[in-house]
Enzyme design. Structure first.
Site, short mmCIF file in Angstrom:
data_model
loop_
_atom_site.label_atom_id
_atom_site.label_comp_id
_atom_site.label_asym_id
_atom_site.label_seq_id
_atom_site.Cartn_x
_atom_site.Cartn_y
_atom_site.Cartn_z
N GLN A 77 -31.79 16.76 17.30
CA GLN A 77 -31.09 15.47 17.29
C GLN A 77 -30.82 14.94 15.90
O GLN A 77 -29.83 14.26 15.66
CB GLN A 77 -31.91 14.44 18.09
CG GLN A 77 -33.15 13.87 17.40
CD GLN A 77 -34.36 14.79 17.45
OE1 GLN A 77 -34.32 15.84 18.07
NE2 GLN A 77 -35.45 14.39 16.80
N SER A 106 -22.54 11.43 19.59
CA SER A 106 -24.00 11.53 19.45
C SER A 106 -24.47 12.99 19.40
O SER A 106 -23.69 13.91 19.68
CB SER A 106 -24.67 10.85 20.64
OG SER A 106 -24.52 11.68 21.78
N CYS A 107 -25.74 13.15 19.11
CA CYS A 107 -26.32 14.49 19.05
C CYS A 107 -26.19 15.22 20.39
O CYS A 107 -25.81 16.39 20.45
CB CYS A 107 -27.78 14.40 18.64
SG CYS A 107 -28.70 13.11 19.52
N ASN A 108 -26.46 14.52 21.49
CA ASN A 108 -26.37 15.16 22.81
C ASN A 108 -24.92 15.51 23.14
O ASN A 108 -24.63 16.61 23.62
CB ASN A 108 -26.92 14.22 23.89
CG ASN A 108 -28.43 14.28 23.97
OD1 ASN A 108 -29.00 15.36 24.10
ND2 ASN A 108 -29.10 13.14 23.90
N ARG A 158 -35.85 13.79 23.44
CA ARG A 158 -37.00 13.42 22.60
C ARG A 158 -37.07 11.89 22.58
O ARG A 158 -36.04 11.22 22.55
CB ARG A 158 -36.86 13.99 21.18
CG ARG A 158 -35.65 13.47 20.38
CD ARG A 158 -35.97 12.20 19.63
NE ARG A 158 -34.85 11.66 18.88
CZ ARG A 158 -34.03 10.71 19.32
NH1 ARG A 158 -34.13 10.22 20.54
NH2 ARG A 158 -33.08 10.23 18.54
N GLY A 187 -24.03 6.02 18.02
CA GLY A 187 -24.63 4.78 18.53
C GLY A 187 -23.60 3.67 18.72
O GLY A 187 -23.92 2.62 19.30
N GLY A 222 -22.48 11.66 30.32
CA GLY A 222 -21.27 12.31 30.87
C GLY A 222 -20.00 11.60 30.41
O GLY A 222 -19.10 12.23 29.82
N THR A 237 -32.17 8.48 9.00
CA THR A 237 -32.19 9.85 9.51
C THR A 237 -30.86 10.57 9.30
O THR A 237 -30.81 11.68 8.77
CB THR A 237 -32.54 9.82 11.02
OG1 THR A 237 -33.77 9.12 11.16
CG2 THR A 237 -32.67 11.21 11.59
N ILE A 238 -29.78 9.95 9.72
CA ILE A 238 -28.48 10.61 9.64
C ILE A 238 -27.88 10.45 8.24
O ILE A 238 -27.38 11.42 7.66
CB ILE A 238 -27.51 10.03 10.72
CG1 ILE A 238 -28.11 10.25 12.13
CG2 ILE A 238 -26.12 10.66 10.61
CD1 ILE A 238 -28.33 11.69 12.55
N HIS A 243 -33.97 17.73 21.75
CA HIS A 243 -33.62 17.50 23.15
C HIS A 243 -33.50 18.87 23.82
O HIS A 243 -33.20 19.87 23.16
CB HIS A 243 -32.24 16.85 23.28
CG HIS A 243 -32.07 15.55 22.55
ND1 HIS A 243 -32.81 14.43 22.84
CD2 HIS A 243 -31.20 15.17 21.59
CE1 HIS A 243 -32.40 13.42 22.07
NE2 HIS A 243 -31.44 13.84 21.30
P1 NAD Z 1 -32.03 5.04 11.14
O1 NAD Z 1 -32.67 3.82 11.66
O2 NAD Z 1 -32.87 6.25 10.86
O3 NAD Z 1 -31.23 4.72 9.81
C1 NAD Z 1 -30.41 3.60 9.68
C2 NAD Z 1 -30.42 3.13 8.24
O4 NAD Z 1 -29.52 2.03 8.10
C3 NAD Z 1 -31.78 2.63 7.78
O5 NAD Z 1 -32.00 3.15 6.49
C4 NAD Z 1 -31.63 1.11 7.75
O6 NAD Z 1 -32.46 0.54 6.78
C5 NAD Z 1 -30.18 1.00 7.36
N1 NAD Z 1 -29.55 -0.28 7.69
C6 NAD Z 1 -29.86 -1.16 8.67
N2 NAD Z 1 -29.00 -2.20 8.66
C7 NAD Z 1 -28.12 -1.98 7.66
C8 NAD Z 1 -27.00 -2.68 7.14
N3 NAD Z 1 -26.61 -3.83 7.68
N4 NAD Z 1 -26.33 -2.16 6.09
C9 NAD Z 1 -26.70 -0.97 5.54
N5 NAD Z 1 -27.76 -0.26 6.00
C10 NAD Z 1 -28.46 -0.75 7.03
O7 NAD Z 1 -30.88 5.39 12.18
P2 NAD Z 1 -30.27 6.84 12.49
O8 NAD Z 1 -31.16 7.53 13.45
O9 NAD Z 1 -29.90 7.50 11.22
O10 NAD Z 1 -28.97 6.43 13.31
C11 NAD Z 1 -27.77 6.06 12.68
C12 NAD Z 1 -26.64 6.28 13.64
O11 NAD Z 1 -26.57 7.67 13.99
C13 NAD Z 1 -26.76 5.52 14.98
O12 NAD Z 1 -25.47 5.21 15.45
C14 NAD Z 1 -27.37 6.57 15.90
O13 NAD Z 1 -27.12 6.34 17.25
C15 NAD Z 1 -26.67 7.83 15.40
N6 NAD Z 1 -27.36 9.09 15.67
C16 NAD Z 1 -28.72 9.18 15.53
C17 NAD Z 1 -29.33 10.40 15.81
C18 NAD Z 1 -30.82 10.57 15.71
O14 NAD Z 1 -31.38 11.36 16.41
N7 NAD Z 1 -31.49 9.85 14.85
C19 NAD Z 1 -28.57 11.50 16.20
C20 NAD Z 1 -27.19 11.38 16.27
C21 NAD Z 1 -26.58 10.17 16.01
#
Ligand code: NAD
Length: 335
Positions: free
Chosen positions: A300, A140-142, A169, A111, A196, A13-14, A221
């Site tokens: 998010q 984080s997003c929030n 969400r 995360g 917080g 996602t990110i 969110h």
């Molecule tokens: P995600 O699960 O969508 O994507 C993670 C990717 O990393 C996947 O493609 C997975 O296959 C890959 N992966 C897993 N293990 C791996 C490894 N050892 N080496 C390389 N790649 C690997 O996760 P996300 O939602 O993109 O979240 C990533 C980070 O961003 C987290 O810290 C999360 O908390 C943070 N974040 C997420 C959001 C959200 O809403 N999705 C918002 C803000 C921050």
């Protein structure tokens, strides 16, 4: 000046959004992306022309699925000036040694814990803190959404106390594993929530406490924000300050929910219908018995993307002024 070489470890996602934002910047170059599985996202990365890297034991799996891999994650890291780690929360910390051994700068996402990088970042709040640093965590997003509004209001009026309810969400649209499907879940039940303290990693002086619930939606969110301010002010004064923030968008004109905000993003032809800005119902901005209240919605999946770009610029010191970096990122992304 040569472009900063950026690698993306974790293309979900990110990660895929950060990669797309990097290639829009005239001072950055995408070295490649690292993916562990040959799924549709990997195929899309390849089709976009990105160099795909993977773990050493996944090279043959990728090859069998028709993905030509350029090298291992170690190879990718070795080719970069900065790695943006977008692996799932808790996985990223295990990569710290890889980055340190390669002598490359690293950015983690929300995360991971603050202590991993020792610097939690929001471009509009503490850009200067990240200047020249080797390790940074983009919050984080929030937390990003909260910093973007609490910081300017604190500068203008002084925030005595912040009390926030986060309606979260439950899952991202592409996530089939998380729920609930039909319930409202206090999350966490133990109060106050961790959100917080996370804001305090960026703004330690803010008195803030938060509560959070998870709702069966994938679309944004929603925050109810209540601030006690030091200086007396009107709702119009607050609206004037928020209207000056480039990553804040006022919504109204029939927008009564997060669903309509996502529809607006589609109508705007935003990539992946992303809404990078905080969306505040300016009609909700109210001063009641001396305290400020308003609603904001946070997309998010996308609000942290421009922040990652600014973090790269601060760490590489290619721009020492936060406002200028934010303006440059905004222009390149179309914010
Ligand atoms: P995600 O699960 O969508 O994507 C993670 C990717 O990393 C996947 O493609 C997975 O296959 C890959 N992966 C897993 N293990 C791996 C490894 N050892 N080496 C390389 N790649 C690997 O996760 P996300 O939602 O993109 O979240 C990533 C980070 O961003 C987290 O810290 C999360 O908390 C943070 N974040 C997420 C959001 C959200 O809403 N999705 C918002 C803000 C921050």
């Amino acid at each position: 000046m040569s472009k900063v070489k950026v690698a993306i470890n974790g293309y979900g996602t990110i990660g895929k959004r950060v990669a797309d934002a990097v290639i829009l910047q005239d001072d950055m170059q995408l070295v490649g992306i690292a993916k562990t599985r040959p799924n549709f996202e990997t195929v899309m990365a390849r089709d976009k022309g990105f160099d795909v890297y993977t773990l050493p034991d996944r090279i043959s799996t990728m090859k069998d699925a028709g993905i030509e891999v350029v090298g291992t994650i170690d190879d990718m890291v070795g080719n970069a000036d900065v790695v943006v780690d977008c692996t799932p929360g808790g996985v990223g910390e295990k990569n710290k040694a890889i980055y340190e051994n390669a002598g490359v700068k690293a950015i983690w996402q929300g995360g991971e814990k603050h202590e991993l990088a020792g610097c939690s970042f929001n471009a509009e709040t503490n850009y200067e803190e990240a200047l020249g640093r080797d390790l940074v965590r983009v919050v984080s997003c929030n937390t990003t959404g909260l910093c973007r509004v609490i910081s300017p209001l604190d500068i203008e009026f002084g925030v005595k106390k912040a009390r926030v309810t986060l309606m979260r969400r439950a899952a991202d649209p592409g996530d089939i594993k998380n729920g609930p499907i039909n319930a409202i879940v206090p999350s966490p039940i133990k109060l106050p929530s961790h959100h917080g303290p996370d804001v305090k990693t960026v703004m330690p002086h803010i008195d803030i406490s938060t509560t959070a619930v998870k709702l069966p939606t994938t679309l944004m969110h929603l925050h109810t924000i209540n601030l006690e301010l030091d200086k007396e002010c009107s709702a119009e004064d607050v609206e004037a300050v928020l209207s000056e923030q480039s990553r804040v968008r006022f919504v109204g004109q029939g927008i009564t929910s997060t669903a309509e905000i996502m529809e607006l993003a589609r109508d705007m032809d935003r990539p992946r219908s992303d809404m990078w800005e905080n969306c505040i119902w300016n009609e909700s901005i109210t001063i009641y018995e001396g305290e400020l209240y308003f609603f904001q919605a946070i997309h998010q999946e996308s609000d942290v993307i421009p922040e990652n770009i600014d973090a790269i610029r601060a760490m590489m010191e290619i721009e020492n002024n936060g406002e200028r970096s934010v303006a440059k990122t905004n222009k390149a992304m179309g914010i």
